[in-house]
Design a protein around this motif. Structure first.
Motif, mmCIF file in Angstrom:
data_model
loop_
_atom_site.group_PDB
_atom_site.id
_atom_site.type_symbol
_atom_site.label_atom_id
_atom_site.label_comp_id
_atom_site.label_asym_id
_atom_site.label_seq_id
_atom_site.Cartn_x
_atom_site.Cartn_y
_atom_site.Cartn_z
ATOM 1 N N GLU A 151 0.819 -1.211 0.000
ATOM 2 C CA GLU A 151 0.000 0.000 0.000
ATOM 3 C C GLU A 151 0.856 1.266 0.000
ATOM 4 N N GLU B 47 2.383 1.596 -3.574
ATOM 5 C CA GLU B 47 1.394 2.112 -4.525
ATOM 6 C C GLU B 47 1.140 3.602 -4.322
ATOM 7 N N ALA B 48 1.032 4.026 -3.065
ATOM 8 C CA ALA B 48 0.830 5.456 -2.791
ATOM 9 C C ALA B 48 2.059 6.252 -3.237
ATOM 10 N N ALA C 294 4.151 5.430 -5.637
ATOM 11 C CA ALA C 294 4.171 5.452 -7.102
ATOM 12 C C ALA C 294 3.190 6.490 -7.640
ATOM 13 N N ARG C 295 2.007 6.557 -7.031
ATOM 14 C CA ARG C 295 1.037 7.579 -7.459
ATOM 15 C C ARG C 295 1.606 8.977 -7.261
ATOM 16 N N GLN C 296 2.205 9.202 -6.093
ATOM 17 C CA GLN C 296 2.762 10.522 -5.814
ATOM 18 C C GLN C 296 3.941 10.819 -6.730
ATOM 19 N N SER D 132 4.514 9.878 -9.662
ATOM 20 C CA SER D 132 4.106 10.160 -11.037
ATOM 21 C C SER D 132 3.714 11.629 -11.212
ATOM 22 N N GLU D 133 3.404 12.303 -10.086
ATOM 23 C CA GLU D 133 3.079 13.732 -10.131
ATOM 24 C C GLU D 133 4.275 14.586 -9.727
ATOM 25 N N LYS E 52 -0.121 18.198 -1.909
ATOM 26 C CA LYS E 52 -0.188 17.155 -0.884
ATOM 27 C C LYS E 52 0.197 17.698 0.490
#
Length: 124
Positions: free
Chosen positions: A71, A74-75, A77-79, A81-82, A95
């Motif tokens: 988890e 994944e969080a 990786a999401r961050q 990517s931005e 954020k």
């Protein structure tokens, strides 16, 4: 074909020749191996020989929340990517604003107007 022992020896030579370990007396490794951490699981990391260490070090800009946590990966990786990382030194980012608002909302009414987000090398 190169054996795993040959690969470890080559890696050790390269580490000793090219890598400066922060806050480390490099002479301590003149006759012995530098521990090369190759993986982590939960609160532990493992070196190239399979030895297990409790990862209590953390770091200046990280927290020890456990290795191998899907988890968090994944969080992250999401961050990433931005925006992978940007300090709050004279700048803000969405954020950080979101986190500051969430923390302020958790505080007792009328006691918190602003939140300073700081990461320490230790937690109290």
């Amino acid at each position: 074909m190169t054996s795993s022992l040959d690969a470890i020896t080559t890696e050790q030579e390269a580490a000793k020749r090219n890598l400066w370990l922060h806050f480390t007396r490099m002479g301590a490794y003149a006759e012995g191996d530098i521990p090369v951490i190759v993986r982590g699981s939960g609160a532990y990391v493992f070196d190239q020989h399979g030895r297990r260490y409790l990862d209590g070090l953390s770091g200046l800009f990280v927290s020890q929340v456990g290795h191998g946590r899907q988890e968090i990966a994944e969080a992250g990786a999401r961050q990433a990517s931005e925006l992978a990382y940007f300090p709050l030194w004279s700048y803000a980012h969405p954020k950080a604003i979101e986190l500051a608002q969430r923390l302020a909302d958790l505080a007792p009414a009328s006691t918190v107007e602003r939140v300073a987000i700081s990461i320490q090398e230790h937690s109290d």
